[in-house]
Design an enzyme around this catalytic site. Structure first.
Site, PDB file in Angstrom:
ATOM      1  N   PRO A  63     -15.778  30.508   6.112  1.00 18.62           N
ATOM      2  CA  PRO A  63     -14.505  29.911   5.675  1.00 18.62           C
ATOM      3  C   PRO A  63     -14.661  28.414   5.424  1.00 18.62           C
ATOM      4  O   PRO A  63     -15.334  27.718   6.178  1.00 18.62           O
ATOM      5  CB  PRO A  63     -13.574  30.157   6.864  1.00 18.62           C
TER       6      PRO A  63
ATOM      7  N   CYS B 224      -5.553   8.556 -18.086  1.00 19.74           N
ATOM      8  CA  CYS B 224      -5.082   8.493 -19.462  1.00 19.74           C
ATOM      9  C   CYS B 224      -5.060   9.857 -20.126  1.00 19.74           C
ATOM     10  O   CYS B 224      -5.628  10.038 -21.191  1.00 19.74           O
ATOM     11  CB  CYS B 224      -5.948   7.528 -20.239  1.00 19.74           C
ATOM     12  N   GLU B 225      -4.450  10.829 -19.486  1.00 16.69           N
ATOM     13  CA  GLU B 225      -4.183  12.092 -20.179  1.00 16.69           C
ATOM     14  C   GLU B 225      -2.986  12.780 -19.554  1.00 16.69           C
ATOM     15  O   GLU B 225      -2.704  12.602 -18.359  1.00 16.69           O
ATOM     16  CB  GLU B 225      -5.395  13.010 -20.212  1.00 16.69           C
TER      17      GLU B 225
HETATM   18  N1  LLP Z   1     -19.302  30.582   0.809  1.00 18.11           N
HETATM   19  C1  LLP Z   1     -19.746  30.439  -0.453  1.00 18.11           C
HETATM   20  C2  LLP Z   1     -21.051  30.960  -0.806  1.00 18.11           C
HETATM   21  C3  LLP Z   1     -18.945  29.789  -1.400  1.00 18.11           C
HETATM   22  O1  LLP Z   1     -19.397  29.652  -2.642  1.00 18.11           O
HETATM   23  C4  LLP Z   1     -17.684  29.275  -1.014  1.00 18.11           C
HETATM   24  C5  LLP Z   1     -16.847  28.575  -1.980  1.00 18.11           C
HETATM   25  C6  LLP Z   1     -17.264  29.433   0.313  1.00 18.11           C
HETATM   26  C7  LLP Z   1     -18.095  30.102   1.195  1.00 18.11           C
HETATM   27  C8  LLP Z   1     -15.959  28.898   0.831  1.00 18.11           C
HETATM   28  O2  LLP Z   1     -14.855  29.401   0.177  1.00 18.11           O
HETATM   29  P1  LLP Z   1     -13.391  29.052   0.744  1.00 18.11           P
HETATM   30  O3  LLP Z   1     -13.281  29.722   2.097  1.00 18.11           O
HETATM   31  O4  LLP Z   1     -13.292  27.590   0.845  1.00 18.11           O
HETATM   32  O5  LLP Z   1     -12.459  29.622  -0.270  1.00 18.11           O
HETATM   33  N2  LLP Z   1     -13.176  24.309  -5.898  1.00 18.11           N
HETATM   34  C9  LLP Z   1     -12.452  25.562  -5.715  1.00 18.11           C
HETATM   35  C10 LLP Z   1     -13.091  26.453  -4.751  1.00 18.11           C
HETATM   36  C11 LLP Z   1     -14.516  26.771  -5.089  1.00 18.11           C
HETATM   37  C12 LLP Z   1     -15.162  27.483  -3.981  1.00 18.11           C
HETATM   38  C13 LLP Z   1     -16.602  27.608  -4.176  1.00 18.11           C
HETATM   39  N3  LLP Z   1     -17.248  28.337  -3.166  1.00 18.11           N
HETATM   40  C14 LLP Z   1     -11.010  25.246  -5.310  1.00 18.11           C
HETATM   41  O6  LLP Z   1     -10.665  24.073  -5.191  1.00 18.11           O
HETATM   42  O7  LLP Z   1     -10.199  26.143  -5.141  1.00 18.11           O
END
Ligand code: LLP
Length: 445
Positions: A297, A371-372
């Site tokens: 997580p 600026c968008e």
């Molecule tokens: N494990 C792996 C291999 C991952 O690629 C990710 C997230 C996680 C765990 C953790 O996922 P979480 O529990 O945080 O959902 N930038 C995007 C999220 C991209 C997540 C990428 N990988 C956002 O802001 O929603």
């Protein structure tokens, strides 16, 4: 306050917002705005909740689970230390995250190294410091890692990242286990099995098991159950074929949080019970030995613990085509400190942090200074009509993928991150300075 805010958030006697026993106005005065604030106890409590609920639920079957905090959500060396103190492990997705984890004192053995396109340098460094697992993502990487490990005279502990075909997640860009995307090795096409055979046969790789991450902001427990079921099926097939042991299975992260009032989040306790029940059933049916499980997580630990505080600048009232007005509240940050709204159309909410207002609410949009016109922080929110220049505005649930995705668009300076606890504040990351900015620039000459 409601669940989009961290545990310690409250209104003080004169209506200002407090967090971790600190008055947000004072924090803004001391550290400036925009400012990311992390409620340290809340962050750690959420990490401990995953640890304890998963230990208890899997423990009913004598199963073990390690919790790897996904550092991509937000990582600093102090955060790595908190996770170590809470007995968690850490998932890093680049050489940079690896260095932050090590600087925080996270033992290398408790670090998982991820990435769909790791460089040779990153792989070497991971082996040199002795990370506990490298999650290999392609056949190319397996071949490369084997060469590097041989050259270094070590064996690399690996897990194979499997694409299970389970489509889940909040937005196309954060779903990661359907076929048509860049991560992992497909279960359906046999690529995952081929990768497992290669790792198993290699003298320079030690196959620990399999890994999957189906996506982010997932509310469906069925998606987690289905993915676990497919993973365990693959594991059983492979063990039968080769007689190999596969001691570990990582089920990834993706647990959803609430960004706006009334939205639901995935309860770690419920998730732990549902997933452990599902794996127990499948393992029994397959007559397979229990592996050691792990989960990753990120957002569900860091997200709700954080907020962003901005200073309000220009307020404009714009006539809408179908009648009515929208109040545009411009703040001193924007898409440089919160990329999520423009990238995923993510929803957020906001409130005035420096005072309470009893003015009429107005249909409002919080925008930044870039600026968008897509530079939106909060698309739709009711904010009082009397909001004006100088007010502080707080946006909750920005602890994950806020600072970690921040950028210097328009040559702005990325905000600092401060942690608060028991009336004290402490910098986790300082604000960029103009000197930083100029030092990255190569002057004509
Ligand atoms: N494990 C792996 C291999 C991952 O690629 C990710 C997230 C996680 C765990 C953790 O996922 P979480 O529990 O945080 O959902 N930038 C995007 C999220 C991209 C997540 C990428 N990988 C956002 O802001 O929603």
């Amino acid at each position: 306050m409601s669940t989009v805010w961290s545990d310690s958030v409250e209104r003080g006697p004169d209506g200002a917002l407090w967090v971790g026993g600190c008055d947000v106005r004072e924090l803004a005065g001391e550290y400036g705005t925009p400012l990311y604030i992390v409620d340290q106890k809340d962050f750690r409590r959420r990490a401990a909740a995953f640890r304890d609920h998963f230990a208890a639920a899997f423990g009913r079957f004598h199963g073990k689970v390690d919790v790897y905090y996904a550092g991509k959500a937000f990582l600093s060396s102090q955060v790595a230390r908190w996770m170590y103190d809470e007995d968690l492990c850490l998932d890093v997705a680049s050489g940079g995250e690896l260095e932050l984890a090590l600087r925080g004192g996270m033992p290398a053995k408790r670090i998982a190294m991820h990435g769909n396109n790791k460089s040779d340098q990153e792989l070497r460094r991971a082996l040199e410091v002795g990370v506990g697992r490298i999650v290999v993502d392609s056949l190319t990487e397996i071949a490369e890692l084997e060469l590097i490990a041989r050259d270094m005279g070590v064996t690399a502990p690996v897990m194979v990242r499997v694409t299970t075909g389970v489509h889940a997640g909040g937005h196309e860009y954060i779903a990661t286990s359907h076929e048509d995307q860049k991560f992992g090795l497909s279960l359906a096409t046999g690529a995952a099995l081929e990768a497992l055979r290669l790792c198993h046969a290699s003298e320079h790789l030690t196959l620990l098991g399999i890994h999957t991450h189906i996506g982010s902001q997932i509310l469906s427990l069925e998606a987690f159950e289905q993915s676990a079921e497919r993973m365990l099926g693959l594991r059983a097939d492979f063990m039968k074929e080769t007689g190999a042991e596969m001691p570990e299975v990582d089920l990834g992260g993706g647990y959803a949080i609430a960004y706006v009032n009334g939205a639901t989040s995935l309860d770690p306790r419920e998730a732990a019970h549902a997933i452990s029940d599902a794996v127990a059933k499948v393992l029994k049916k397959l007559d397979s030995p229990w592996p050691r499980f792990s989960i990753e997580p990120g957002r569900a630990i860091a997200g709700p613990a954080g907020m962003t505080v901005y200073r309000v600048g220009v307020v404009k009232h714009v006539e809408l085509e179908g009648g009515g007005q929208r109040q545009y509240v411009a703040v001193d940050g924007g898409m440089s400190d919160n990329m999520r709204t423009i990238t995923y159309g993510a929803d957020y909410t906001a409130t005035i942090a420096s005072r309470l207002s009893d003015a009429e609410p107005a249909q409002s949009r919080v925008v930044g200074k870039h600026c968008e016109s897509g530079d939106i922080v909060v698309r739709d929110v009711q904010l009082p009509h009397d909001i004006s220049r100088g007010d502080l505005l707080a946006v909750p649930a920005t602890g994950a993928y806020g600072r970690s995705m921040a950028n210097n668009y328009n040559a702005v300076l990325r905000p600092p991150v401060v942690s608060v606890c028991n009336g004290r504040s402490r910098l986790l990351m300082r604000r960029d300075t103009l000197d930083d900015l100029l030092s990255w620039d190569v002057a004509p000459g």
